[in-house]
Every structure is written in structure tokens, then in C-alpha cells.
Design an enzyme around this catalytic site. Structure first.
Site, PDB file in Angstrom:
ATOM      1  N   SER A   1       0.796  -1.225   0.000  1.00 23.93           N
ATOM      2  CA  SER A   1       0.000   0.000   0.000  1.00 23.93           C
ATOM      3  C   SER A   1       0.828   1.273   0.000  1.00 23.93           C
ATOM      4  O   SER A   1       0.331   2.334  -0.387  1.00 23.93           O
ATOM      5  CB  SER A   1      -0.997   0.006   1.168  1.00 23.93           C
ATOM      6  OG  SER A   1      -0.338  -0.121   2.401  1.00 23.93           O
TER       7      SER A   1
ATOM      8  N   HIS B   1       2.373   5.338   3.905  1.00 23.96           N
ATOM      9  CA  HIS B   1       1.275   5.838   3.081  1.00 23.96           C
ATOM     10  C   HIS B   1       1.509   7.283   2.660  1.00 23.96           C
ATOM     11  O   HIS B   1       1.407   7.620   1.477  1.00 23.96           O
ATOM     12  CB  HIS B   1      -0.043   5.740   3.852  1.00 23.96           C
ATOM     13  CG  HIS B   1      -0.486   4.331   4.094  1.00 23.96           C
ATOM     14  ND1 HIS B   1      -1.635   4.020   4.793  1.00 23.96           N
ATOM     15  CD2 HIS B   1       0.069   3.139   3.733  1.00 23.96           C
ATOM     16  CE1 HIS B   1      -1.772   2.708   4.847  1.00 23.96           C
ATOM     17  NE2 HIS B   1      -0.747   2.159   4.212  1.00 23.96           N
TER      18      HIS B   1
END
Length: 224
Positions: free
Chosen positions: A133, A184
Site C-alpha cells: 500500500s 502511506h
């Protein structure tokens, strides 16, 4: 899974072979790791390439910066990441071209892992981390830049959709334990910067022809 563009009969793989290969590689690695042990066990994942900042910075195991982006902690972790990548990765591959997209994705994986490591070192965290991610947030950052360059829309994506997704994902990460928010945010920023470098807007300059063609905490880990 088939994705149809302006030309009938175009499969998802034919339109986005690099993104398809990345998804396949993640799934294959997960299956192999699942056959050999428990993918939710931090020690097992550490031994098979998870990121751990002391090893990267002190033992020079820089390969962990990329291998960690291809391992996932459990079925839901890989399912959620690959589902998102399947929905948005092809858009960016169309915009950048196949080779540029591969470079972009791998660079985002490394840079988001570095952001995670520097933050963990700064905060004194000794959790291992893994997952795609960080790179996927890089894809979101790249798409945000390109969508803005194209007056708020690219294929089936809009600025509002991407900003809502990014904001919700970061909020969910902040509110959830075991989420590597540094990866992230680092991936999101890296993606925007890399898109600025790699993106060639259609119609400006030359046409982009490829557009269509050991000391870790075993009780904790981060899902990137």
C-alpha cells in the site's frame, strides 16, 4: 476479469500488462509464503523479506526496501491492496506508459519504505513492516497530479474521487492500530513528485506511444 476500453476485445492484461504482472507477483509470493508458514507472524515475515529499519540502515540490507512491498500479513491485507491496485493501477499505466509505470511503481515502493524506516527510527519503533500500500499510495499521488494536469479527470477517475480515497485511507490508518501511516504519506508524496518527472501530457511534445500499447519486536508488525 475483463476491462473494456474504446476498442472491443481488449483484456485487462493487454491494456495493463505491467500492473497485471505486479498483481500476479504479489499473489504468487503470498501463496508461496502461506504454504511455508504463518503470514501473520512477524518473525516468519521478517525472515522472508519484511522491512526492519535497523537492518536497512545498520546492516545495509537495502533489498528489504523492495521485497517488503511484495509480502502481505494475512489474506485480507493482500486482498484489499490488490483490489485497489487492480482498479487504479491500469489508469496510471495508460498515462505513463509501460516502462515508465514500472519504474514509477518500484521507485514508490522504495521511497515509501524509506519514509517508514526513517519515521520508525525517529519514533523508536521496532516493528517489522510489509505490504504494497505504500506503493499504491504512490499510484494515488501520481494519478492526483495527472488528473489535475488534465483538468480534473482522467478516464474514469476524477480529482474528487482520488482525494476522497486518499483522505479516507489516511484517516482509517490513523484510527487503526498496526497501519504504517508514514509509508502511506511518503508514498503519496513520492508518487506526485515522480509523476511530475515522468508524465508526458498527450499532445505536448512527442506523443507517448506506449500510452495505449534480528532485534525486532516479534509481537508487532505494520501493514503497509
Amino acid at each position: 476479469m475483463a476491462y473494456y476500453s474504446g476498442r472491443r476485445g481488449n483484456s485487462y492484461f493487454a491494456k495493463a500488462p505491467v500492473n497485471s504482472a505486479i498483481i500476479a507477483a504479489n499473489i504468487i509470493v503470498f501463496i508461496l509464503l502461506s504454504m511455508g508458514g504463518d503470514t501473520t507472524d512477524a518473525q516468519y515475515m521478517y525472515l522472508h523479506g519484511a522491512d526492519f529499519w535497523p537492518d536497512v540502515f545498520y546492516n545495509h540490507e537495502y533489498w528489504r526496501l523492495i521485497t517488503c512491498a511484495f509480502i502481505h500479513f494475512g489474506t485480507s491485507h493482500i486482498f484489499n491492496n490488490m483490489l485497489v491496485l487492480a482498479f487504479i493501477g491500469d489508469n496510471l499505466e495508460h498515462a505513463l506508459g509501460h516502462i515508465r509505470y514500472l519504474i514509477f511503481y518500484m521507485a514508490c515502493a522504495v521511497l515509501s519504505s524509506l519514509a517508514s524506516d526513517y519515521w520508525a527510527m525517529h519514533t523508536g519503533s521496532y516493528a517489522v513492516s510489509g505490504g504494497a500500500s505504500g506503493a499504491i499510495f504512490g499510484v494515488v499521488g501520481g494519478l492526483l497530479f495527472i488528473v489535475i494536469m488534465n483538468r480534473g479527470r482522467l478516464e474514469d477517475l476524477s480529482t474528487e474521487q482520488l482525494m476522497l480515497f486518499a483522505a479516507f485511507s489516511i484517516y482509517h490508518g490513523v484510527m487503526s492500530a498496526g497501519t504504517d501511516n508514514a509509508a502511506h504519506v511518503g508514498g503519496l508524496i513520492a508518487g506526485a513528485v515522480l509523476a511530475l518527472i515522468l508524465y508526458r501530457k498527450k499532445g505536448s511534445g512527442r506523443r507517448n506511444r506506449s500510452e495505449w500499447n534480528g532485534g525486532y519486536d516479534n509481537s508487532s508488525y505494520y501493514d503497509i
